[in-house]
Write an enzyme that holds these catalytic residues in place. Structure first.
Site, PDB file in Angstrom:
ATOM      1  CE  LYS A 153     -23.388  16.950 -14.145  1.00  9.63           C
ATOM      2  NZ  LYS A 153     -24.694  17.421 -14.653  1.00  9.63           N
TER       3      LYS A 153
ATOM      4  CB  ALA B 142     -24.311  26.102 -11.233  1.00  4.58           C
TER       5      ALA B 142
ATOM      6  CE  LYS C 149     -23.012  17.124 -18.787  1.00  6.30           C
ATOM      7  NZ  LYS C 149     -23.119  18.527 -18.336  1.00  6.30           N
TER       8      LYS C 149
ATOM      9  NE  ARG D   1     -19.314  26.122 -17.062  1.00  6.09           N
ATOM     10  CZ  ARG D   1     -18.970  26.228 -15.791  1.00  6.09           C
ATOM     11  NH1 ARG D   1     -17.762  25.865 -15.405  1.00  6.09           N
ATOM     12  NH2 ARG D   1     -19.811  26.698 -14.902  1.00  6.09           N
ATOM     13  CG  ASN D   2     -19.015  21.821 -22.137  1.00  4.75           C
ATOM     14  OD1 ASN D   2     -17.838  21.584 -22.321  1.00  4.75           O
ATOM     15  ND2 ASN D   2     -19.581  21.690 -20.942  1.00  4.75           N
TER      16      ASN D   2
END
Length: 331
Positions: free
Chosen positions: A109, A143, A194, A258-259
């Site tokens: 991604k 995940a 995103k 994480r973003n």
């Protein structure tokens, strides 16, 4: 009917591990490329990935590991690339084996840096893989939740719908629902954007903006995403489908993101370097922001959220100042 044949995973992170768990339950054999021999040896000894999703156990008799990407590429028919986009070229430069005739699935991604290409375009232009042999995997799918076998929905996109359907059948199980699409370009760009918008959400969270504003931010983000996708790849798509809007929402809101975590640190005053060190994981949106900004210099789409995140991360503009300007542009 297309047969995916022998399937291999390229990459060793959390999403790679989650995908491996899904695939090997169906095929009972996978190849797995990891660049570090010590990580492979620890994996074999422990029966799980020593660094990511350590609760997911594997049968070592069902996995053939290799730290040489050429061994995996030579022996397998379908290659699922699940490496951070920032490092994909470092892995591929070791490649001496032709991959033109392989079925390549990108679960990355992100955008290939410097080239500013989504992964399918990069594989097509650099490795001459025909589009009908290129697929991407998208959808809201942390995940960690896949590892816990929590119900998730994935979309497989490929210009050859028979191949998309064959690969989606490999993934489908009690906790994975699948659908197919032909919108490879749109899904890949949406997967990049995103992450950028999740960083924006995190920054606003770090600055103590509330849920009311977060909803407005996400509403504007999906409109911005739609404008860009319509400009660069016009198609009769429904932006509210889970592969677009759903992935945006889970990445913008979830504590697994994480973003969002990276953005929250920036909003709280962390430097970029200190945030990256503390996370110990790649926030794809950091690299994606710069790539998308450069791509949009040619497309000229109105993208105020992208611009704001870029200004904060790369121009070192104060998050307080930049987000205040952004809030004034929303309605």
């Amino acid at each position: 009917m297309f047969d995916c044949g022998r399937i291999a995973i390229i990459g060793g992170g959390s999403w790679a591990t989650a995908i491996a768990k899904i695939v090997v339950a169906h095929t009972h054999h996978i190849g797995w490329y990891m660049r570090r021999d010590d990580r492979i040896e620890d994996f074999k000894r422990l029966g799980h990935n020593p660094a990511y999703l350590t609760s997911v156990r594997f049968n070592m008799e069902e996995i053939t590991f290799a730290s040489d990407i050429n061994k995996i590429v030579q022996a397998y028919d379908t290659l699922i690339f699940v490496t951070p986009s920032a490092y994909i070229k470092n892995h591929l430069k070791k490649l001496k084996t032709r991959i033109k005739d392989k079925f390549v699935v990108t679960a990355i991604k992100g955008i290939v840096p410097d080239d500013n290409l989504i992964c399918s375009e990069y594989f097509h232009q650099v490795y001459d893989i025909p589009y009908e042999n290129l697929a991407c995997l998208g959808g809201p799918s942390h995940a960690e939740e896949v590892a816990l076998e929590r119900l998730s929905y994935l979309t497989v996109a490929c210009s050859d719908r028979d191949k998309a359907r064959a690969f989606s059948d490999v993934l489908a199980c009690d906790y994975i629902k699948t659908k197919i699409s032909s919108d490879v370009v749109g899904i890949e760009y949406a997967s990049v954007l995103k992450n950028v918008y999740a960083i924006a959400a995190g920054i606003c969270n770090g600055l103590k903006y509330g849920d009311n504003f977060m909803a407005v931010l996400m509403a504007n983000a999906v409109q911005e995403m739609s404008r860009f996708l319509t400009s660069v790849y016009p198609l009769d798509r429904n932006i509210t489908d889970s592969v677009y809007l759903g992935d945006l929402l889970v990445t913008g809101y979830s504590n697994f993101s994480r973003n969002r975590t990276f953005g929250t640190m920036i909003g709280k005053g962390y430097s970029i370097k200190s945030a990256q060190i503390e996370m110990e994981m790649i926030a794809e949106g950091y690299f994606g922001t710069k790539c998308m900004k450069e791509i949009n210099r040619h497309s000229h789409v109105n993208m105020p959220i992208l611009d704001a995140v870029y200004n904060i991360l790369y121009e070192r503009i104060s998050p307080q100042i930049e987000i205040k300007l952004l809030t004034d542009s929303f309605r």
